[in-house]
Design a protein around this motif. Structure first.
Motif, PDB file in Angstrom:
ATOM      1  N   HIS A 115     -46.938 -30.001  25.734  1.00  0.00           N
ATOM      2  CA  HIS A 115     -46.596 -30.382  24.365  1.00  0.00           C
ATOM      3  C   HIS A 115     -47.013 -31.824  24.081  1.00  0.00           C
ATOM      4  CE1 HIS A 115     -44.734 -29.974  20.542  1.00  0.00           C
ATOM      5  NE2 HIS A 115     -43.718 -30.772  20.789  1.00  0.00           N
ATOM      6  N   LEU A 116     -46.810 -32.707  25.055  1.00  0.00           N
ATOM      7  CA  LEU A 116     -47.233 -34.103  24.880  1.00  0.00           C
ATOM      8  C   LEU A 116     -48.743 -34.184  24.716  1.00  0.00           C
ATOM      9  CD1 LEU A 116     -46.777 -37.147  24.864  1.00  0.00           C
ATOM     10  CD2 LEU A 116     -46.757 -37.092  27.377  1.00  0.00           C
ATOM     11  N   ARG A 117     -49.477 -33.471  25.570  1.00  0.00           N
ATOM     12  CA  ARG A 117     -50.942 -33.471  25.469  1.00  0.00           C
ATOM     13  C   ARG A 117     -51.396 -32.960  24.103  1.00  0.00           C
ATOM     14  NH1 ARG A 117     -53.190 -28.761  28.593  1.00  0.00           N
ATOM     15  NH2 ARG A 117     -52.369 -27.813  26.679  1.00  0.00           N
ATOM     16  N   ASP A 118     -50.792 -31.865  23.636  1.00  0.00           N
ATOM     17  CA  ASP A 118     -51.188 -31.285  22.354  1.00  0.00           C
ATOM     18  C   ASP A 118     -50.914 -32.240  21.198  1.00  0.00           C
ATOM     19  OD1 ASP A 118     -51.979 -29.086  23.767  1.00  0.00           O
ATOM     20  OD2 ASP A 118     -50.261 -27.838  23.215  1.00  0.00           O
ATOM     21  N   CYS A 119     -49.797 -32.954  21.272  1.00  0.00           N
ATOM     22  CA  CYS A 119     -49.487 -33.940  20.227  1.00  0.00           C
ATOM     23  C   CYS A 119     -50.536 -35.050  20.212  1.00  0.00           C
ATOM     24  CB  CYS A 119     -48.099 -34.547  20.450  1.00  0.00           C
ATOM     25  SG  CYS A 119     -46.718 -33.446  20.065  1.00  0.00           S
ATOM     26  N   CYS A 120     -50.951 -35.489  21.391  1.00  0.00           N
ATOM     27  CA  CYS A 120     -51.981 -36.539  21.483  1.00  0.00           C
ATOM     28  C   CYS A 120     -53.303 -36.063  20.891  1.00  0.00           C
ATOM     29  CB  CYS A 120     -52.178 -36.956  22.935  1.00  0.00           C
ATOM     30  SG  CYS A 120     -50.767 -37.833  23.658  1.00  0.00           S
ATOM     31  N   LEU A 121     -53.674 -34.812  21.171  1.00  0.00           N
ATOM     32  CA  LEU A 121     -54.932 -34.277  20.645  1.00  0.00           C
ATOM     33  C   LEU A 121     -54.880 -34.130  19.125  1.00  0.00           C
ATOM     34  CD1 LEU A 121     -55.716 -31.608  23.397  1.00  0.00           C
ATOM     35  CD2 LEU A 121     -56.811 -33.842  23.060  1.00  0.00           C
ATOM     36  N   LYS A 122     -53.726 -33.767  18.596  1.00  0.00           N
ATOM     37  CA  LYS A 122     -53.581 -33.679  17.143  1.00  0.00           C
ATOM     38  C   LYS A 122     -53.725 -35.058  16.502  1.00  0.00           C
ATOM     39  CE  LYS A 122     -50.553 -29.606  16.901  1.00  0.00           C
ATOM     40  NZ  LYS A 122     -49.181 -29.129  16.555  1.00  0.00           N
ATOM     41  N   LEU A 123     -53.169 -36.071  17.175  1.00  0.00           N
ATOM     42  CA  LEU A 123     -53.291 -37.424  16.648  1.00  0.00           C
ATOM     43  C   LEU A 123     -54.736 -37.914  16.710  1.00  0.00           C
ATOM     44  CD1 LEU A 123     -50.027 -38.966  18.116  1.00  0.00           C
ATOM     45  CD2 LEU A 123     -50.573 -38.703  15.690  1.00  0.00           C
ATOM     46  N   CYS A 124     -55.470 -37.502  17.741  1.00  0.00           N
ATOM     47  CA  CYS A 124     -56.902 -37.848  17.812  1.00  0.00           C
ATOM     48  C   CYS A 124     -57.626 -37.340  16.572  1.00  0.00           C
ATOM     49  CB  CYS A 124     -57.530 -37.234  19.064  1.00  0.00           C
ATOM     50  SG  CYS A 124     -57.083 -38.055  20.601  1.00  0.00           S
ATOM     51  N   LYS A 125     -57.309 -36.115  16.197  1.00  0.00           N
ATOM     52  CA  LYS A 125     -57.942 -35.526  15.009  1.00  0.00           C
ATOM     53  C   LYS A 125     -57.492 -36.251  13.743  1.00  0.00           C
ATOM     54  CE  LYS A 125     -58.615 -31.132  12.586  1.00  0.00           C
ATOM     55  NZ  LYS A 125     -58.314 -29.678  12.586  1.00  0.00           N
ATOM     56  N   LEU A 126     -56.185 -36.522  13.657  1.00  0.00           N
ATOM     57  CA  LEU A 126     -55.637 -37.211  12.485  1.00  0.00           C
ATOM     58  C   LEU A 126     -56.267 -38.587  12.322  1.00  0.00           C
ATOM     59  CD1 LEU A 126     -53.362 -37.268  10.238  1.00  0.00           C
ATOM     60  CD2 LEU A 126     -51.939 -38.422  11.953  1.00  0.00           C
ATOM     61  N   TRP A 127     -56.463 -39.274  13.428  1.00  0.00           N
ATOM     62  CA  TRP A 127     -56.962 -40.644  13.385  1.00  0.00           C
ATOM     63  C   TRP A 127     -58.487 -40.729  13.448  1.00  0.00           C
ATOM     64  CZ3 TRP A 127     -52.978 -42.669  17.561  1.00  0.00           C
ATOM     65  CH2 TRP A 127     -51.721 -42.761  16.966  1.00  0.00           C
ATOM     66  N   GLY A 128     -59.157 -39.596  13.556  1.00  0.00           N
ATOM     67  CA  GLY A 128     -60.613 -39.598  13.576  1.00  0.00           C
ATOM     68  C   GLY A 128     -61.208 -40.245  14.813  1.00  0.00           C
TER      69      GLY A 128
END
Length: 469
Positions: free
Chosen positions: A174-187
């Protein structure tokens, strides 16, 4: 005199998000022992992840403190004291942001351990990369990793091993997935996202130890016994378990806590251990707390010395909960015995009314699966667990014990339901409570209704005596 001890200069391989009682009495305690035995060689840098609280006490004591473990082990009272010296320092991620982010450049750093509560590992679409630091825990991790990725030019051997201890299922994933979503959000670059996946290891973990924290009621007495003042003193039980799930042998090799004889298990399948803890330890709490409280008891310890309630608990644990846990029979029964011994700990005062917090959602996760599996395998519903559900209905509808009101804490939807209805079928059919209509399970409505009738006619204690006879 303030607690002090000689600190050993070791590489800081561990960055720990969270300075709370649990991590200090669970993680640091193990690291201290492994360091002393020569199995491990690392100090810890603590990061305060929230924008409140203070690091002053830690710094005043040089991050040295005492862990006091007390309880019953093998029928004998055990008291174990250890001064913790492996914490190198503490950084406030807000007040000491530059210090915190500087550890991204450390070639020694290898592990990230965290306990930011169950609400800590969340994806926040309002979080901002330019914040120093980002507000959410995954935001802090993502920015920290991006800094590290740039410092070391995306080197695969500079990834980190994450060991989150937050009490949610699949916490590492879950932590990894949250980080990957933030990567997308932050470009952030795709190459960085691939580095997160390929160079870093996010382990799912399960932790278990009751930690009661600073002993306010005993502070003066303990200070005399210890011979020094320790404002960071933390108390807990001797029992501990840390299950770390990973298919990568690197984790066990680089974090060999098990080689120090510590209760750390490395596995490629965490689920059976999670099932055991949730269904046994948590399941006993949830299935017995309301019945024991309405029988006039206040703590788990009182329940263990009450002949009727202890028999009720043991019949539920050994007779109905244990048989449905997907592990060897002897292993599960040994775990039940260990849990019962932990409940007998005279140093821990665990209030039953506290255990009743959000009991409906807890029952769904901790107890209902056992009821459903028992029906699937035997064609019958377990009578004592159905009785425990009836005791919950009684707890939510009575609101008074011996003429004195007690506080009921749960979601608004649950409280509103019981304020307007005591109908068993209406309760069991609430799919928002249970995820399904429980009236479709043959026998459950009849069993709960019969138990409820017995409780109302005879009182809780007498009804328990009848159901365990």
């Amino acid at each position: 005199m303030i607690v002090s001890a000689k600190k050993v200069n070791r590489p800081i391989k561990i960055l720990q998000f969270g300075e709370g009682n649990f991590l200090r009495a669970f993680v640091e305690h193990k690291i201290e022992i492994a360091n002393e035995m020569g199995i491990f060689d690392s100090n810890v840098q603590i990061v305060k992840p929230v924008n409140f609280g203070s690091t002053k006490t830690f710094k005043a004591q040089g991050c040295v403190y005492t862990v006091l473990l007390r309880g019953i082990v093998g029928g004998e009272q055990v008291i174990h004291k250890k001064v913790i010296t492996c914490v190198d320092g503490i950084s406030d991620s807000y007040g000491d942001y530059d210090e915190f982010i500087s550890f991204a450049s450390s070639a020694d750093l290898r592990f990230v351990i965290s306990n930011t509560t169950e609400a800590g590992i969340v994806y926040d679409e309002n979080d901002r990369f330019e914040s120093t630091p980002p507000v959410s825990f995954p935001g802090k991790v993502t920015k920290f990793l991006y800094e590290r990725y740039n410092v070391f030019g995306g080197a695969k051997d500079k990834g980190l091993i994450f060991l989150p201890t937050e009490l949610i299922s699949k916490n590492g994933e879950h932590l990894r997935d949250c980080c990957l979503k933030l990567c997308k959000l932050w470009g952030l670059p795709d190459e960085f996202k691939l580095w997160i996946i390929d160079a870093n290891i996010f382990c799912n973990t399960l932790v278990d130890r009751i930690v009661t924290g600073y002993p306010h009621d005993e502070a003066d007495e303990l200070e005399k016994e210890l011979g020094y003042t320790d404002s960071l003193l933390v108390c807990g039980e001797p029992f501990a378990l840390w299950v770390i799930e990973s298919t990568n042998p690197t984790v066990a090799k680089e974090f060999p806590m098990d080689k120090a004889g510590l209760p750390v298990i490395f596995t490629d399948n965490l689920q059976p251990y999670r099932e055991r803890k949730v269904r046994i330890l948590n399941g006993i709490h949830t299935s017995c707390a309301a019945a024991a409280f309405l029988s006039g008891l206040d703590t788990v310890g009182e329940m263990m010395v009450d002949e009727t309630l202890r028999k009720f608990l043991e019949k539920i644990a050994y007779g109905e909960l244990a048989p449905m846990v997907p592990l060897p029979h002897d292993e599960v029964n040994a775990f039940v015995a260990q849990v019962i011994e932990r409940f007998e700990n005279p140093f821990i005062r665990h209030k039953l009314i506290s255990i009743t917090l959000n009991s409906i959602s807890k029952f769904k996760v901790r107890v209902l699966p056992t009821i459903l599996e028992t029906f699937e395998k035997t064609g019958n519903v377990p009578p004592l667990l159905c009785f425990s559900l009836a005791s919950l209905i009684t707890f939510y509808t009575d609101g008074q014990r011996a003429g004195k009101p007690y506080e009921i804490k749960d979601d608004v939807s649950v409280l509103e339901f019981f304020a307007g209805s005591t109908n068993v079928d209406a309760f069991l059919s609430r799919t928002d409570f249970w995820g399904q209509d429980l009236t479709k399970i043959p026998g459950i409505s009849e069993a709960v209704t019969a138990s409820l009738r017995s409780i109302h006619e005879h009182g809780m204690r007498h009804a328990i005596e009848e159901v365990i006879a």
